[in-house]
Design a protein around this motif. Structure first.
Motif, mmCIF file in Angstrom:
data_model
loop_
_atom_site.group_PDB
_atom_site.id
_atom_site.type_symbol
_atom_site.label_atom_id
_atom_site.label_comp_id
_atom_site.label_asym_id
_atom_site.label_seq_id
_atom_site.Cartn_x
_atom_site.Cartn_y
_atom_site.Cartn_z
ATOM 1 N N VAL A 110 0.858 -1.183 0.000
ATOM 2 C CA VAL A 110 0.000 0.000 0.000
ATOM 3 C C VAL A 110 0.895 1.234 0.000
ATOM 4 N N GLU A 111 0.629 2.135 -0.936
ATOM 5 C CA GLU A 111 1.424 3.362 -1.045
ATOM 6 C C GLU A 111 1.290 4.204 0.218
ATOM 7 N N ARG A 112 2.322 4.964 0.484
ATOM 8 C CA ARG A 112 2.362 5.826 1.664
ATOM 9 C C ARG A 112 1.134 6.737 1.708
ATOM 10 N N ASN A 113 0.560 6.903 2.888
ATOM 11 C CA ASN A 113 -0.618 7.721 3.179
ATOM 12 C C ASN A 113 -1.911 7.198 2.571
ATOM 13 N N ASN A 114 -1.918 5.979 2.070
ATOM 14 C CA ASN A 114 -3.152 5.339 1.631
ATOM 15 C C ASN A 114 -3.648 4.407 2.740
ATOM 16 N N PRO A 115 -4.958 4.222 2.835
ATOM 17 C CA PRO A 115 -5.496 3.458 3.967
ATOM 18 C C PRO A 115 -5.270 1.945 3.849
ATOM 19 N N ILE A 116 -5.007 1.358 4.987
ATOM 20 C CA ILE A 116 -4.995 -0.090 5.140
ATOM 21 C C ILE A 116 -6.165 -0.417 6.061
ATOM 22 N N ILE A 117 -7.062 -1.262 5.582
ATOM 23 C CA ILE A 117 -8.282 -1.583 6.329
ATOM 24 C C ILE A 117 -8.128 -2.960 6.954
ATOM 25 N N VAL A 118 -8.470 -3.052 8.234
ATOM 26 C CA VAL A 118 -8.427 -4.314 8.972
ATOM 27 C C VAL A 118 -9.756 -4.478 9.694
ATOM 28 N N GLY A 119 -10.302 -5.674 9.640
ATOM 29 C CA GLY A 119 -11.554 -5.939 10.337
ATOM 30 C C GLY A 119 -11.559 -7.321 10.957
ATOM 31 N N VAL A 120 -12.399 -7.465 11.974
ATOM 32 C CA VAL A 120 -12.567 -8.752 12.647
ATOM 33 C C VAL A 120 -14.058 -9.004 12.815
ATOM 34 N N VAL A 121 -14.479 -10.221 12.496
ATOM 35 C CA VAL A 121 -15.844 -10.674 12.743
ATOM 36 C C VAL A 121 -15.736 -11.830 13.730
ATOM 37 N N TYR A 122 -16.304 -11.650 14.908
ATOM 38 C CA TYR A 122 -16.151 -12.622 15.998
ATOM 39 C C TYR A 122 -17.522 -13.117 16.459
ATOM 40 N N PRO A 123 -17.830 -14.409 16.283
ATOM 41 C CA PRO A 123 -19.104 -14.936 16.784
ATOM 42 C C PRO A 123 -19.022 -15.200 18.287
ATOM 43 N N VAL A 124 -19.995 -14.733 19.014
ATOM 44 C CA VAL A 124 -20.004 -14.873 20.470
ATOM 45 C C VAL A 124 -20.500 -16.262 20.847
ATOM 46 N N LYS A 125 -19.766 -16.880 21.740
ATOM 47 C CA LYS A 125 -20.193 -18.141 22.351
ATOM 48 C C LYS A 125 -20.557 -17.819 23.797
ATOM 49 N N PHE A 126 -21.806 -18.112 24.180
ATOM 50 C CA PHE A 126 -22.229 -17.827 25.547
ATOM 51 C C PHE A 126 -21.497 -18.735 26.520
ATOM 52 N N MET A 127 -21.129 -18.182 27.661
ATOM 53 C CA MET A 127 -20.408 -18.931 28.686
ATOM 54 C C MET A 127 -21.368 -19.688 29.608
ATOM 55 N N ILE A 128 -22.557 -19.154 29.800
ATOM 56 C CA ILE A 128 -23.523 -19.732 30.734
ATOM 57 C C ILE A 128 -24.664 -20.341 29.928
ATOM 58 N N LEU A 129 -24.964 -21.607 30.172
ATOM 59 C CA LEU A 129 -25.999 -22.318 29.419
ATOM 60 C C LEU A 129 -27.349 -21.626 29.529
ATOM 61 N N LEU A 130 -27.673 -21.111 30.705
ATOM 62 C CA LEU A 130 -28.940 -20.425 30.906
ATOM 63 C C LEU A 130 -29.056 -19.209 29.996
ATOM 64 N N ALA A 131 -27.976 -18.455 29.836
ATOM 65 C CA ALA A 131 -27.995 -17.265 28.982
ATOM 66 C C ALA A 131 -28.205 -17.661 27.527
ATOM 67 N N ASP A 132 -27.576 -18.744 27.103
ATOM 68 C CA ASP A 132 -27.745 -19.222 25.725
ATOM 69 C C ASP A 132 -29.193 -19.629 25.483
ATOM 70 N N SER A 133 -29.784 -20.331 26.421
ATOM 71 C CA SER A 133 -31.176 -20.764 26.286
ATOM 72 C C SER A 133 -32.121 -19.564 26.262
ATOM 73 N N LEU A 134 -31.877 -18.582 27.140
ATOM 74 C CA LEU A 134 -32.724 -17.387 27.164
ATOM 75 C C LEU A 134 -32.596 -16.594 25.870
ATOM 76 N N TRP A 135 -31.362 -16.490 25.335
ATOM 77 C CA TRP A 135 -31.149 -15.747 24.101
ATOM 78 C C TRP A 135 -31.940 -16.387 22.962
ATOM 79 N N LYS A 136 -31.872 -17.700 22.836
ATOM 80 C CA LYS A 136 -32.586 -18.394 21.758
ATOM 81 C C LYS A 136 -34.095 -18.303 21.933
#
Length: 157
Positions: A110-136
Motif C-alpha cells: 500500500v502506497e504511503r498515506n493510503n489506507p490499510i483496512i483491517v476488520g474482525v468478525v467474531y461470533p459470540v459463544k455464551f459462557m452460561i448455558l442459561l444465557a444461551d437458552s434465554l437468548w434463543k
C-alpha cells in the motif's frame, strides 16, 4: 377446618421469595454474560486496531500481522479457543464457528498515506448455558456477532 387454613398466614413470607428468585437469578446471569461479551468486544476491537497499526508500519497487511491478530484473539477472548480462524479474507462474512480477520489483500503493498483496512468478525459463544437458552428463546437470531474495523494510513512505500 378449611376456613382455619385459609386464615393461617404462617409460611407466606418464605414462599414470596420463591416467586421472585427465578427473575433475580435470570437478571444476575444476564449481567455476568453481558460482562463476558463486553470483554470480548474490547479484545476484538484492540486486535483490529493493533493489527491496523502493525500493517501500516509494514506498508501491507501481511500474513504475519494477520496471524498475530488471530493469535491475540485466540489467547484473550473467552471463547477463542473453541473457534476456527480465517485470516485470509478480503471481505467480511459471518460464520457461526469462525473468526474472520479480513482486510486489504495480503500480498498487496500500500502506497504511503493510503489506507490499510483491517476488520474482525467474531461470533459470540455464551459462557452460561442459561444465557444461551434465554437468548434463543427471546431473540430470533441464532448467534451474536461482534464486528470491529480499523483503518490506518500506510507509513511505507
Amino acid at each position: 377446618m378449611i376456613s382455619k387454613l385459609m386464615r393461617d398466614r404462617r409460611g407466606s413470607p418464605s414462599l414470596e421469595p420463591l416467586f421472585a428468585l427465578p427473575a433475580v437469578l435470570m437478571l444476575f446471569f444476564m449481567i455476568v454474560e453481558t460482562g463476558f461479551i463486553m470483554y470480548d468486544w474490547t479484545t476484538v476491537n484492540y486486535a483490529a486496531a493493533s493489527a491496523a497499526v502493525s500493517a501500516a508500519r509494514e506498508g501491507k497487511f501481511s500474513e504475519e500481522v494477520r496471524s498475530d491478530a488471530a493469535g491475540y484473539i485466540l489467547d484473550w477472548t473467552t471463547g477463542g479457543k473453541t473457534l476456527a480462524y480465517d485470516y485470509s479474507a478480503t471481505e467480511p462474512y459471518e460464520d457461526a464457528g469462525t473468526v474472520v480477520i479480513w482486510g486489504t489483500a495480503s500480498g498487496q503493498n500500500v502506497e504511503r498515506n493510503n489506507p490499510i483496512i483491517v476488520g474482525v468478525v467474531y461470533p459470540v459463544k455464551f459462557m452460561i448455558l442459561l444465557a444461551d437458552s434465554l437468548w434463543k428463546w427471546m431473540v430470533k437470531e441464532k448467534t451474536i456477532t461482534l464486528k470491529a474495523r480499523a483503518v490506518a494510513l500506510s507509513e511505507v512505500h
